[in-house]
Design a protein around this motif. Structure first.
Motif, PDB file in Angstrom:
ATOM      1  N   SER A 157      13.802  64.966  53.478  1.00 19.60           N
ATOM      2  CA  SER A 157      14.193  63.560  53.484  1.00 19.60           C
ATOM      3  C   SER A 157      15.707  63.405  53.329  1.00 19.60           C
ATOM      4  N   THR A 158      16.275  64.158  52.403  1.00 16.64           N
ATOM      5  CA  THR A 158      17.717  64.077  52.176  1.00 16.64           C
ATOM      6  C   THR A 158      18.493  64.539  53.404  1.00 16.64           C
ATOM      7  N   VAL A 163      21.946  62.890  58.292  1.00 21.50           N
ATOM      8  CA  VAL A 163      22.332  62.896  59.706  1.00 21.50           C
ATOM      9  C   VAL A 163      22.287  61.482  60.283  1.00 21.50           C
ATOM     10  N   THR A 164      21.312  60.665  59.883  1.00 21.60           N
ATOM     11  CA  THR A 164      21.278  59.286  60.365  1.00 21.60           C
ATOM     12  C   THR A 164      22.419  58.474  59.758  1.00 21.60           C
ATOM     13  N   ALA A 165      22.746  58.732  58.493  1.00 21.00           N
ATOM     14  CA  ALA A 165      23.886  58.046  57.868  1.00 21.00           C
ATOM     15  C   ALA A 165      25.190  58.414  58.590  1.00 21.00           C
ATOM     16  N   LEU A 185       4.089  67.245  56.629  1.00 19.69           N
ATOM     17  CA  LEU A 185       4.828  66.707  55.488  1.00 19.69           C
ATOM     18  C   LEU A 185       6.315  66.585  55.806  1.00 19.69           C
ATOM     19  N   SER A 186       6.869  67.583  56.487  1.00 20.81           N
ATOM     20  CA  SER A 186       8.298  67.550  56.832  1.00 20.81           C
ATOM     21  C   SER A 186       8.605  66.389  57.772  1.00 20.81           C
ATOM     22  N   SER A 187       7.694  66.094  58.717  1.00 18.34           N
ATOM     23  CA  SER A 187       7.911  64.975  59.641  1.00 18.34           C
ATOM     24  C   SER A 187       7.927  63.659  58.880  1.00 18.34           C
ATOM     25  N   VAL A 192      11.140  59.167  56.533  1.00 16.37           N
ATOM     26  CA  VAL A 192      11.540  58.392  55.357  1.00 16.37           C
ATOM     27  C   VAL A 192      13.057  58.417  55.199  1.00 16.37           C
ATOM     28  N   GLY A 193      13.654  59.605  55.338  1.00  9.46           N
ATOM     29  CA  GLY A 193      15.101  59.722  55.216  1.00  9.46           C
ATOM     30  C   GLY A 193      15.830  58.931  56.290  1.00  9.46           C
TER      31      GLY A 193
END
Length: 331
Positions: A157-158, A163-165, A185-187, A192-193
């Motif tokens: 998530s972090t 990368v989106t930030a 779970l990773s997806s 969420v991140g």
């Protein structure tokens, strides 16, 4: 047989060392339920101490082709096990997905423990293996694991949020997201991140800009082709392979990267540095994941007290030439 220390009993019972001392000496009153917790902890520790330490090889299951992501993790595990003079038994390759590998592990005297990388087995099989007292560690679990099953993963998530930030800081607001399988779970964590970073700039994720695919170059290409009809200014890939597919789709559409479209990956694999332009991506500490998995497993085999069974390792944003400020033309 060594008797458990006061510190070990306190950790096992979830009480203070002083409380254990009071129970053991009887010199001060302690609530009956607390006394029972301490006595049960002593019994459990005694049972473990009587149980012989497992000797033998470490079974490593990675039912995928050992390239890029998986190959780095397995190589790190192998090198670390060699340092500890432990033999490795490798079960790998996509064909291994069709082989029931966990059912008889606990009954194999030649195997001391196991490391399971992104195991495709259902949770019930993992719980069953844990209930048999067999030590194992899961690397990058597909689903949320019970509290008593050890695991190592990256902070998905972090990493996705960073990368989106990075893209929103460059002015992007219409960002296409190509995630992995929705049940992973990773997806879920990366979505969420991504969503969190958009929320920071007051943007809600648009369903038309979200895709979920198998993390391959071809699937990334197909997802990008459909997303480009929505006129995004940037595309976020679940991994570097998906980002490579997106680069191909952009090229066929006549879009310049990053002048017309920014593209990012995840993993910082070799291909992220082999594209033109090189990919902005998120580095996962894959080698460290392998080393930590071995360390955690050996502690479990030796019956050490382990406080942190679920370990997340930090990621790092790697900025390269595939991202740039949003083009005013694309707006």
């Amino acid at each position: 047989m060594a008797r458990p220390t006061v510190r070990e009993i306190a950790a096992e019972a979830g009480v203070s060392i002083a409380t254990v001392s009071r129970v053991m000496t009887g010199k001060a009153p302690v609530a009956p339920e607390t006394q029972e917790l301490v006595h049960q902890a002593v019994e459990r520790l005694g049972v473990r101490a009587r149980r012989p330490v497992r000797e033998g090889a470490i079974f490593v299951r990675c039912p995928y082709v050992l390239t890029d992501y998986f190959g780095i993790i397995v190589s790190s595990i192998a090198e670390t096990l060699d340092l500890h003079h432990r033999r490795l038994v490798l079960n790998a390759g996509e064909a291994a997905q069709q082989t029931p590998a966990l059912q008889n592990l606990s009954r194999d005297p030649a195997v001391a423990g196991a490391i399971l990388i992104l195991p495709p087995e259902p949770d019930e099989e993992l719980r069953s293996l844990r209930s048999q007292g067999f030590p194992f560690v899961v690397v990058d679990p597909r689903t949320t694991l019970p509290a008593d099953i050890a695991s190592v993963s990256a902070a998905h998530s972090t990493g996705a949020r960073s990368v989106t930030a990075h893209l929103t800081a460059l002015g992007h607001r219409r960002i296409g997201f190509i995630g992995g399988p929705t049940e992973w779970l990773s997806s879920q964590a990366r979505l969420v991140g991504h969503t969190s970073a958009l929320a920071d700039v007051g943007v809600l994720p648009e369903p038309d800009l979200l895709r979920s695919v198998e993390p391959t170059t071809e699937q990334g290409y197909r997802a990008a082709v459909s997303l480009l009809d929505q006129r995004p200014t940037a595309l976020v890939g679940f991994n570097d392979k998906i980002a490579v597919g997106a680069l191909r789709a952009a090229h066929e559409r006549g879009l310049r990267v990053p002048a017309d479209l920014s593209i990012t990956g995840f993993d910082d694999s070799d291909i992220s540095r082999s594209t033109t332009p090189e990919l902005t991506t998120v580095r996962q500490p894959l080698e460290e994941m392998g080393r930590i998995a071995v360390s955690l497993l050996l502690r479990l085999i030796d019956r050490h007290t382990v406080d942190a069974l679920h370990i997340e390792l930090g990621t790092h944003l790697v900025k390269r030439a595939s991202t740039a400020a949003v083009s005013q033309v694309s707006l």
